[in-house]
Design a protein around this motif. Structure first.
Motif, mmCIF file in Angstrom:
data_model
loop_
_atom_site.group_PDB
_atom_site.id
_atom_site.type_symbol
_atom_site.label_atom_id
_atom_site.label_comp_id
_atom_site.label_asym_id
_atom_site.label_seq_id
_atom_site.Cartn_x
_atom_site.Cartn_y
_atom_site.Cartn_z
ATOM 1 N N LYS A 1 0.855 -1.193 0.000
ATOM 2 C CA LYS A 1 0.000 0.000 0.000
ATOM 3 C C LYS A 1 0.891 1.243 0.000
ATOM 4 O O LYS A 1 1.911 1.275 0.700
ATOM 5 C CB LYS A 1 -0.919 -0.024 1.208
ATOM 6 N N PRO A 2 0.557 2.260 -0.808
ATOM 7 C CA PRO A 2 1.414 3.444 -0.912
ATOM 8 C C PRO A 2 1.658 4.081 0.458
ATOM 9 O O PRO A 2 0.714 4.309 1.216
ATOM 10 C CB PRO A 2 0.595 4.385 -1.803
ATOM 11 N N VAL A 3 2.929 4.334 0.776
ATOM 12 C CA VAL A 3 3.281 5.027 2.024
ATOM 13 C C VAL A 3 4.163 6.213 1.702
ATOM 14 O O VAL A 3 4.881 6.228 0.699
ATOM 15 C CB VAL A 3 4.035 4.108 3.015
ATOM 16 N N GLU A 4 4.114 7.230 2.587
ATOM 17 C CA GLU A 4 4.926 8.402 2.352
ATOM 18 C C GLU A 4 6.337 8.155 2.862
ATOM 19 O O GLU A 4 6.528 7.565 3.927
ATOM 20 C CB GLU A 4 4.305 9.617 3.053
ATOM 21 N N SER A 5 7.313 8.568 2.077
ATOM 22 C CA SER A 5 8.721 8.433 2.479
ATOM 23 C C SER A 5 9.469 9.643 1.946
ATOM 24 O O SER A 5 9.518 9.859 0.726
ATOM 25 C CB SER A 5 9.280 7.134 1.903
ATOM 26 N N GLU A 6 10.019 10.449 2.845
ATOM 27 C CA GLU A 6 10.771 11.655 2.460
ATOM 28 C C GLU A 6 9.988 12.527 1.481
ATOM 29 O O GLU A 6 10.510 12.972 0.455
ATOM 30 C CB GLU A 6 12.140 11.271 1.879
ATOM 31 N N GLY A 7 8.725 12.745 1.753
ATOM 32 C CA GLY A 7 7.927 13.675 0.945
ATOM 33 C C GLY A 7 7.293 13.087 -0.303
ATOM 34 O O GLY A 7 6.477 13.724 -0.954
ATOM 35 N N SER A 8 7.704 11.838 -0.685
ATOM 36 C CA SER A 8 7.094 11.186 -1.852
ATOM 37 C C SER A 8 6.299 9.968 -1.380
ATOM 38 O O SER A 8 6.537 9.437 -0.301
ATOM 39 C CB SER A 8 8.162 10.675 -2.818
ATOM 40 N N MET A 9 5.390 9.512 -2.220
ATOM 41 C CA MET A 9 4.743 8.234 -1.974
ATOM 42 C C MET A 9 5.630 7.157 -2.600
ATOM 43 O O MET A 9 6.167 7.349 -3.692
ATOM 44 C CB MET A 9 3.370 8.190 -2.624
ATOM 45 N N VAL A 10 5.747 6.031 -1.930
ATOM 46 C CA VAL A 10 6.574 4.937 -2.451
ATOM 47 C C VAL A 10 5.783 3.633 -2.444
ATOM 48 O O VAL A 10 5.039 3.361 -1.492
ATOM 49 C CB VAL A 10 7.878 4.784 -1.638
ATOM 50 N N THR A 11 5.943 2.855 -3.522
ATOM 51 C CA THR A 11 5.327 1.519 -3.596
ATOM 52 C C THR A 11 6.389 0.499 -4.016
ATOM 53 O O THR A 11 7.256 0.802 -4.823
ATOM 54 C CB THR A 11 4.170 1.478 -4.620
ATOM 55 N N HIS A 12 6.279 -0.701 -3.459
ATOM 56 C CA HIS A 12 7.163 -1.808 -3.835
ATOM 57 C C HIS A 12 6.302 -2.893 -4.488
ATOM 58 O O HIS A 12 5.210 -3.197 -4.008
ATOM 59 C CB HIS A 12 7.888 -2.360 -2.610
ATOM 60 N N HIS A 13 6.811 -3.423 -5.583
ATOM 61 C CA HIS A 13 6.006 -4.302 -6.437
ATOM 62 C C HIS A 13 6.706 -5.617 -6.723
ATOM 63 O O HIS A 13 7.932 -5.665 -6.802
ATOM 64 C CB HIS A 13 5.790 -3.634 -7.808
ATOM 65 N N GLN A 14 5.897 -6.653 -6.957
ATOM 66 C CA GLN A 14 6.447 -7.853 -7.592
ATOM 67 C C GLN A 14 5.392 -8.542 -8.440
ATOM 68 O O GLN A 14 4.192 -8.447 -8.183
ATOM 69 C CB GLN A 14 7.079 -8.817 -6.584
ATOM 70 N N ILE A 15 5.889 -9.191 -9.492
ATOM 71 C CA ILE A 15 5.052 -10.029 -10.352
ATOM 72 C C ILE A 15 5.430 -11.459 -10.028
ATOM 73 O O ILE A 15 6.609 -11.816 -10.096
ATOM 74 C CB ILE A 15 5.368 -9.775 -11.850
ATOM 75 N N VAL A 16 4.440 -12.267 -9.642
ATOM 76 C CA VAL A 16 4.752 -13.661 -9.324
ATOM 77 C C VAL A 16 3.904 -14.607 -10.175
ATOM 78 O O VAL A 16 2.767 -14.296 -10.527
ATOM 79 C CB VAL A 16 4.545 -13.986 -7.821
ATOM 80 N N VAL A 17 4.509 -15.737 -10.533
ATOM 81 C CA VAL A 17 3.805 -16.836 -11.183
ATOM 82 C C VAL A 17 3.977 -18.018 -10.246
ATOM 83 O O VAL A 17 5.082 -18.511 -10.070
ATOM 84 C CB VAL A 17 4.409 -17.177 -12.562
ATOM 85 N N GLU A 18 2.877 -18.422 -9.628
ATOM 86 C CA GLU A 18 2.942 -19.405 -8.552
ATOM 87 C C GLU A 18 3.966 -18.922 -7.519
ATOM 88 O O GLU A 18 3.786 -17.858 -6.954
ATOM 89 C CB GLU A 18 3.206 -20.802 -9.107
ATOM 90 N N ASP A 19 5.076 -19.658 -7.311
ATOM 91 C CA ASP A 19 6.011 -19.219 -6.263
ATOM 92 C C ASP A 19 7.228 -18.478 -6.813
ATOM 93 O O ASP A 19 8.138 -18.124 -6.074
ATOM 94 C CB ASP A 19 6.485 -20.428 -5.442
#
Lengths: 257, 257
Positions: free
Chosen positions: B224-242
Motif C-alpha cells: 500500500k502506498p506510504v509516504e517516504s521523504e515527501g514522496s509516496m513509495v510503492t514496492h512491487h512484484q510479479i509472481v507466477v505461482e512461487d
C-alpha cells in the motif's frame, strides 16, 4: 486536403508500423488498426475545426456503433502505410465514415466502413446530428444509410471457448471510457494461439451494444472455428454478467508466410 | 549520427504521442515509454548494421536486466518528443544503455538507464558480449558498470494489494517472448484508479528475474502506498505461482493539472 471522387473531403496521413503495434507474427494487430484509423480521423476533425473542443460546445461526443473491416493483408512491422478517411454520408441520426489503409504502391490493404452517432455527454443518449458538426466534412446527405454486415448472434446450443478479462486502468481513454480497440483484443485473444498464428482476419463485423466499465470482469466467448464457403468463421460476444457488450463475426484466411 | 560529449554514438528520433499511448489523464503510459525507447534503440541497431539479422549470425539476443527511469514530467497526448539513446559503456558481460526523452525546448522529461546482457537463443543462457556486436556503438569499455538502484523486496509481513492478470496472445512480441513493457502495465494497473489518476511516477526501478509465458496467470502484488521523504513509495512484484518474475520500486509525485 484533397477531394475524393465522392463529395466528402478525404484526409490522408502516413504511419510507420512499430514493432509494438504488431503480434508474434510481426503483423499489425486488429486493435491497432482501429487505434490508428481513429487517430487519423481525429486529425481530420482538428484540421476542420471539429475537434473535441468544438464538440464540447454542443456537449456531444461521436460514438461508433458498428465496424465492417475488410482485410486484403495486414500491414507488417516497419511498413509505412497511408491511412485515409472520409465522412462519406449521413442522415438525421447516423454518419457513415470510411477508412482505407494502402501500401506504398497504392494497393488497398484494409477498408473499414463504420457507422457513428452523436451522443449527449450528460444524458449519455443518442441525439440527432447537428448540422454544424457534420457539414464541414462535405458528407453526402442521404435518406438510407449503407447497410453494414451485422455479426451473427451466438446460440445457447453453440460450443463455446470462453475466457475472463479484467478491464484495466490503461484500457480507459482520455474521455473516461474504455477505448473501443480493446474489445477487439478480448474478442480475438480468446482463440487458441495456434489458430491465431496460422490465420488472419479477412473480414471483421463488429457491433457495440453496451459499454463496459473499469473494474468489470468481462467474458469473451467465441464459437469454435468452423469452415464456411472455404473460409474459417467465428462468432463472438463480450458479456458482463448477463449483458452483451459487443458482438462480432470474423472470417479468417490461412496465413501465408 | 551525431556524437555526444561522451564517446558513444548518440541516435535521436522524434515521436508524436498518439492518444492510444496515453492514459485517462492524457499522459503517456509508463509502458509506452519503454515501447518507444526500445523502438528507437532498434532503429540505431539497424543504422549501425547491428539489427536482428546481424545478431542472428551469433544466435544471440539482447535482454534487458534492469531499468532505472527518472521522470521529470510524463509526455502528453499529441506532444512531439525527441527520444535519444546511446550504448554508453560495457564490460565483459554487461552493457549500459541510456535514453533521454526531451520536449521541444530541449528540456529532459525522462532519463532511462538500463543494463543489458547477451543471451544465447538456443541455450537461453547469458554469454559474454562478442566485440562485433558492441564495438560499432563506440561504447566505453569499463571495469565496473554503473550501479542502478535495485527495487526493494517485499516482505511477507507487508500489507499487499494483489490482482491476477492473464498473459495474453498480444503480449507476445515477434521474438516469441512477452514484451517487457507489459510487466510495467501489470505492476502499475494493480494500484487503485484514484491513486493512479492523482499521482505520476517520479522514479521507477524495475528488475526482471524470470520470464513469464503465454497462458500464465500472473499475480501483480504491491505494498500500500506510504509516504517516504515527501514522496509516496510503492514496492512491487510479479509472481507466477512461487516464482518472482519481476520486482519494482516506484516513487510517486502528486499530479499537477
Amino acid at each position: 486536403m484533397e477531394r475524393n471522387d465522392l463529395a466528402a473531403l478525404l484526409y490522408t496521413e502516413n504511419h510507420e508500423v512499430p514493432y509494438y503495434e504488431c503480434d508474434v507474427t510481426n503483423r499489425m494487430t486488429p486493435a491497432m488498426i482501429l487505434n490508428t484509423i481513429i487517430l487519423i480521423s481525429e486529425h481530420q476533425n482538428i484540421e476542420l475545426g471539429l475537434g473535441i473542443d468544438f464538440l464540447d460546445k454542443f456537449n456531444l461526443g461521436w460514438v461508433v456503433v458498428q465496424y465492417e473491416i475488410d482485410i486484403e493483408r495486414m500491414p507488417v512491422m516497419n511498413e509505412t502505410i497511408a491511412i485515409s478517411t472520409q465522412a462519406t454520408s449521413y442522415n438525421r441520426f447516423f454518419a457513415f465514415r470510411e477508412f482505407w489503409i494502402k501500401d506504398s504502391n497504392g494497393e488497398t490493404l484494409v477498408h473499414v466502413k463504420s457507422t457513428w452517432v452523436t451522443m449527449d455527454r450528460t444524458a449519455r443518449k443518442m441525439v440527432s446530428i447537428p448540422e454544424a458538426v457534420i457539414l464541414p466534412y462535405q458528407s453526402e446527405a442521404v435518406k438510407r444509410m449503407p447497410r453494414l454486415k451485422r455479426p451473427t448472434n451466438i446460440n445457447e446450443s453453440d460450443d463455446l471457448i470462453k475466457k475472463p478479462y479484467q478491464v484495466r486502468y490503461y484500457d480507459i481513454d482520455g474521455n473516461g471510457h474504455v477505448n473501443n480497440a480493446h474489445y477487439l483484443e478480448w474478442l480475438t485473444d480468446v482463440l487458441p494461439m495456434d489458430f491465431l498464428t496460422t490465420h488472419e482476419p479477412k473480414q471483421i463485423s463488429l457491433r457495440f451494444e453496451n459499454e463496459v466499465q473499469y473494474g468489470h470482469m468481462i467474458e469473451s466467448q467465441v464459437t469454435k472455428p468452423v469452415e464456411s464457403e472455404g473460409s474459417m468463421v467465428t462468432h463472438h460476444q463480450i458479456v458482463v454478467e448477463d449483458t452483451i457488450s459487443a458482438t462480432a463475426t470474423i472470417e479468417w484466411r490461412s496465413r501465408v508466410e
